[in-house]
Design a protein around this motif. Sequence first.
Motif, PDB file in Angstrom:
ATOM      1  N   HIS A 138       3.564   1.445 -10.982  1.00 33.54           N
ATOM      2  CA  HIS A 138       3.978   0.600 -10.033  1.00 33.54           C
ATOM      3  C   HIS A 138       3.007  -0.803  -9.897  1.00 33.54           C
ATOM      4  O   HIS A 138       3.286  -1.924 -10.057  1.00 33.54           O
ATOM      5  CB  HIS A 138       4.633   1.133  -8.686  1.00 33.54           C
ATOM      6  CG  HIS A 138       5.046   0.162  -7.937  1.00 33.54           C
ATOM      7  ND1 HIS A 138       6.181  -0.875  -8.100  1.00 33.54           N
ATOM      8  CD2 HIS A 138       4.943  -0.222  -6.630  1.00 33.54           C
ATOM      9  CE1 HIS A 138       6.579  -1.435  -7.009  1.00 33.54           C
ATOM     10  NE2 HIS A 138       5.665  -1.291  -6.165  1.00 33.54           N
ATOM     11  N   LYS A 139       1.706  -0.364  -9.536  1.00 33.36           N
ATOM     12  CA  LYS A 139       0.454  -1.046  -9.494  1.00 33.36           C
ATOM     13  C   LYS A 139       0.513  -1.813 -10.768  1.00 33.36           C
ATOM     14  O   LYS A 139       0.511  -3.368 -10.480  1.00 33.36           O
ATOM     15  CB  LYS A 139      -0.640  -0.301  -9.269  1.00 33.36           C
ATOM     16  CG  LYS A 139      -1.633  -1.360  -9.147  1.00 33.36           C
ATOM     17  CD  LYS A 139      -3.005  -0.547  -8.837  1.00 33.36           C
ATOM     18  CE  LYS A 139      -4.166  -1.331  -8.628  1.00 33.36           C
ATOM     19  NZ  LYS A 139      -5.394  -0.598  -8.289  1.00 33.36           N
ATOM     20  N   THR A 140       0.647  -1.325 -11.696  1.00 33.02           N
ATOM     21  CA  THR A 140       0.350  -2.199 -13.094  1.00 33.02           C
ATOM     22  C   THR A 140       1.599  -3.018 -13.329  1.00 33.02           C
ATOM     23  O   THR A 140       1.316  -4.347 -13.516  1.00 33.02           O
ATOM     24  CB  THR A 140       0.277  -1.094 -14.406  1.00 33.02           C
ATOM     25  OG1 THR A 140      -0.583  -0.331 -14.042  1.00 33.02           O
ATOM     26  CG2 THR A 140       0.139  -1.934 -15.572  1.00 33.02           C
ATOM     27  N   ASN A 159      -1.673  -1.103  -4.375  1.00 33.81           N
ATOM     28  CA  ASN A 159      -2.780  -0.034  -4.119  1.00 33.81           C
ATOM     29  C   ASN A 159      -2.311   1.156  -3.516  1.00 33.81           C
ATOM     30  O   ASN A 159      -1.519   1.246  -2.687  1.00 33.81           O
ATOM     31  CB  ASN A 159      -4.097  -0.827  -3.404  1.00 33.81           C
ATOM     32  CG  ASN A 159      -5.397  -0.497  -4.023  1.00 33.81           C
ATOM     33  OD1 ASN A 159      -5.334   0.603  -4.706  1.00 33.81           O
ATOM     34  ND2 ASN A 159      -6.404  -1.149  -3.680  1.00 33.81           N
ATOM     35  N   GLN A 160      -2.793   2.128  -4.115  1.00 31.58           N
ATOM     36  CA  GLN A 160      -2.385   3.409  -3.651  1.00 31.58           C
ATOM     37  C   GLN A 160      -3.746   4.031  -2.960  1.00 31.58           C
ATOM     38  O   GLN A 160      -4.805   4.084  -3.183  1.00 31.58           O
ATOM     39  CB  GLN A 160      -1.946   4.301  -4.852  1.00 31.58           C
ATOM     40  CG  GLN A 160      -3.015   4.665  -5.753  1.00 31.58           C
ATOM     41  CD  GLN A 160      -2.403   5.544  -6.837  1.00 31.58           C
ATOM     42  OE1 GLN A 160      -1.644   5.173  -7.729  1.00 31.58           O
ATOM     43  NE2 GLN A 160      -2.642   6.775  -7.255  1.00 31.58           N
ATOM     44  N   ALA A 164       0.911  -1.187  -0.006  1.00 29.46           N
ATOM     45  CA  ALA A 164      -0.067  -0.076   0.019  1.00 29.46           C
ATOM     46  C   ALA A 164       0.906   1.247   0.111  1.00 29.46           C
ATOM     47  O   ALA A 164       1.747   1.477   0.848  1.00 29.46           O
ATOM     48  CB  ALA A 164      -0.825   0.030   1.171  1.00 29.46           C
ATOM     49  N   ILE A 165       0.779   2.303  -0.992  1.00 26.00           N
ATOM     50  CA  ILE A 165       1.350   3.318  -0.809  1.00 26.00           C
ATOM     51  C   ILE A 165       0.539   4.530  -0.726  1.00 26.00           C
ATOM     52  O   ILE A 165      -0.510   4.671  -1.207  1.00 26.00           O
ATOM     53  CB  ILE A 165       1.917   3.431  -2.267  1.00 26.00           C
ATOM     54  CG1 ILE A 165       2.751   2.263  -2.985  1.00 26.00           C
ATOM     55  CG2 ILE A 165       2.497   4.966  -2.457  1.00 26.00           C
ATOM     56  CD1 ILE A 165       3.202   2.405  -4.186  1.00 26.00           C
ATOM     57  N   ALA A 177       2.732  13.604  -8.625  1.00 28.62           N
ATOM     58  CA  ALA A 177       3.392  12.859  -9.530  1.00 28.62           C
ATOM     59  C   ALA A 177       3.847  11.535  -8.697  1.00 28.62           C
ATOM     60  O   ALA A 177       3.951  10.569  -9.240  1.00 28.62           O
ATOM     61  CB  ALA A 177       5.131  13.699  -9.542  1.00 28.62           C
ATOM     62  N   ILE A 178       3.755  11.285  -7.561  1.00 32.45           N
ATOM     63  CA  ILE A 178       3.898  10.048  -6.731  1.00 32.45           C
ATOM     64  C   ILE A 178       2.857   9.109  -7.038  1.00 32.45           C
ATOM     65  O   ILE A 178       2.961   8.051  -7.380  1.00 32.45           O
ATOM     66  CB  ILE A 178       4.135  10.327  -5.337  1.00 32.45           C
ATOM     67  CG1 ILE A 178       5.489  11.009  -4.777  1.00 32.45           C
ATOM     68  CG2 ILE A 178       3.993   9.159  -4.444  1.00 32.45           C
ATOM     69  CD1 ILE A 178       6.721  10.380  -5.348  1.00 32.45           C
ATOM     70  N   LYS A 179       1.665   9.733  -7.172  1.00 36.86           N
ATOM     71  CA  LYS A 179       0.432   8.996  -7.281  1.00 36.86           C
ATOM     72  C   LYS A 179       0.604   8.461  -8.601  1.00 36.86           C
ATOM     73  O   LYS A 179       0.106   7.233  -8.996  1.00 36.86           O
ATOM     74  CB  LYS A 179      -0.874   9.615  -7.527  1.00 36.86           C
ATOM     75  CG  LYS A 179      -1.299  10.082  -5.894  1.00 36.86           C
ATOM     76  CD  LYS A 179      -2.623  11.240  -6.081  1.00 36.86           C
ATOM     77  CE  LYS A 179      -2.818  11.673  -4.795  1.00 36.86           C
ATOM     78  NZ  LYS A 179      -4.141  12.533  -4.769  1.00 36.86           N
ATOM     79  N   LYS A 180       1.161   9.093  -9.884  1.00 39.87           N
ATOM     80  CA  LYS A 180       1.292   8.434 -11.201  1.00 39.87           C
ATOM     81  C   LYS A 180       2.072   7.211 -11.134  1.00 39.87           C
ATOM     82  O   LYS A 180       1.832   6.454 -11.788  1.00 39.87           O
ATOM     83  CB  LYS A 180       1.666   9.847 -12.117  1.00 39.87           C
ATOM     84  CG  LYS A 180       1.952   9.262 -13.249  1.00 39.87           C
ATOM     85  CD  LYS A 180       2.454  10.497 -14.188  1.00 39.87           C
ATOM     86  CE  LYS A 180       2.950   9.817 -15.705  1.00 39.87           C
ATOM     87  NZ  LYS A 180       3.586  10.917 -16.412  1.00 39.87           N
ATOM     88  N   LEU A 181       3.244   7.521 -10.377  1.00 39.47           N
ATOM     89  CA  LEU A 181       4.369   6.651 -10.488  1.00 39.47           C
ATOM     90  C   LEU A 181       3.709   5.407  -9.540  1.00 39.47           C
ATOM     91  O   LEU A 181       4.234   4.091  -9.921  1.00 39.47           O
ATOM     92  CB  LEU A 181       5.533   7.042  -9.648  1.00 39.47           C
ATOM     93  CG  LEU A 181       6.681   8.075 -10.540  1.00 39.47           C
ATOM     94  CD1 LEU A 181       7.549   8.616  -9.644  1.00 39.47           C
ATOM     95  CD2 LEU A 181       7.094   7.466 -11.728  1.00 39.47           C
TER      96      LEU A 181
END
Length: 140
Positions: A100-102, A112-113, A85-86, A92-96
């Motif tokens: 990362h999830k994919t 999961n974020q 879990a992030i 920008a972190i959400k995009k990364l």
Amino acid sequence: MALEYKIFDEGRTVIALISGCITADELSDYTFWLITNHNKQLKPGLRHLILTRDIQKIQLTEQDLHRFAQINLAYGLGRGKVHTAIVAQDSAIKKLASLHKTVSHIANIEVNQFEILGDALDWLGIDATETRAYAEKIMA
């Protein structure tokens, strides 16, 4: 980068805090630490909580995340499923985290974020008072 981590629940949970400047080299070192410590300090079915706070600079590309997925796939075989879990508010972190999830799915890592810490703790199934209190303290 300041990357601090602490192990909980007899090796079943790791909480990592990332702040400052995020670099690919330091995240790569951390990835290898996670891999080499499975079945040693860390137990199968690992719950991994990544908290981000006070991010100043991101020196991490989409290609780096693809490389981390390949590292996990090549060296992390046989370790079992990992739940990560992030927690991030920075776009920008959400995009990364989304990327990362994919790419992590192929390495048996479910990512999961979240924007809210409590939601991440609940998704990971972290009920221990000490573990939750630590996460809440370092995000305060």
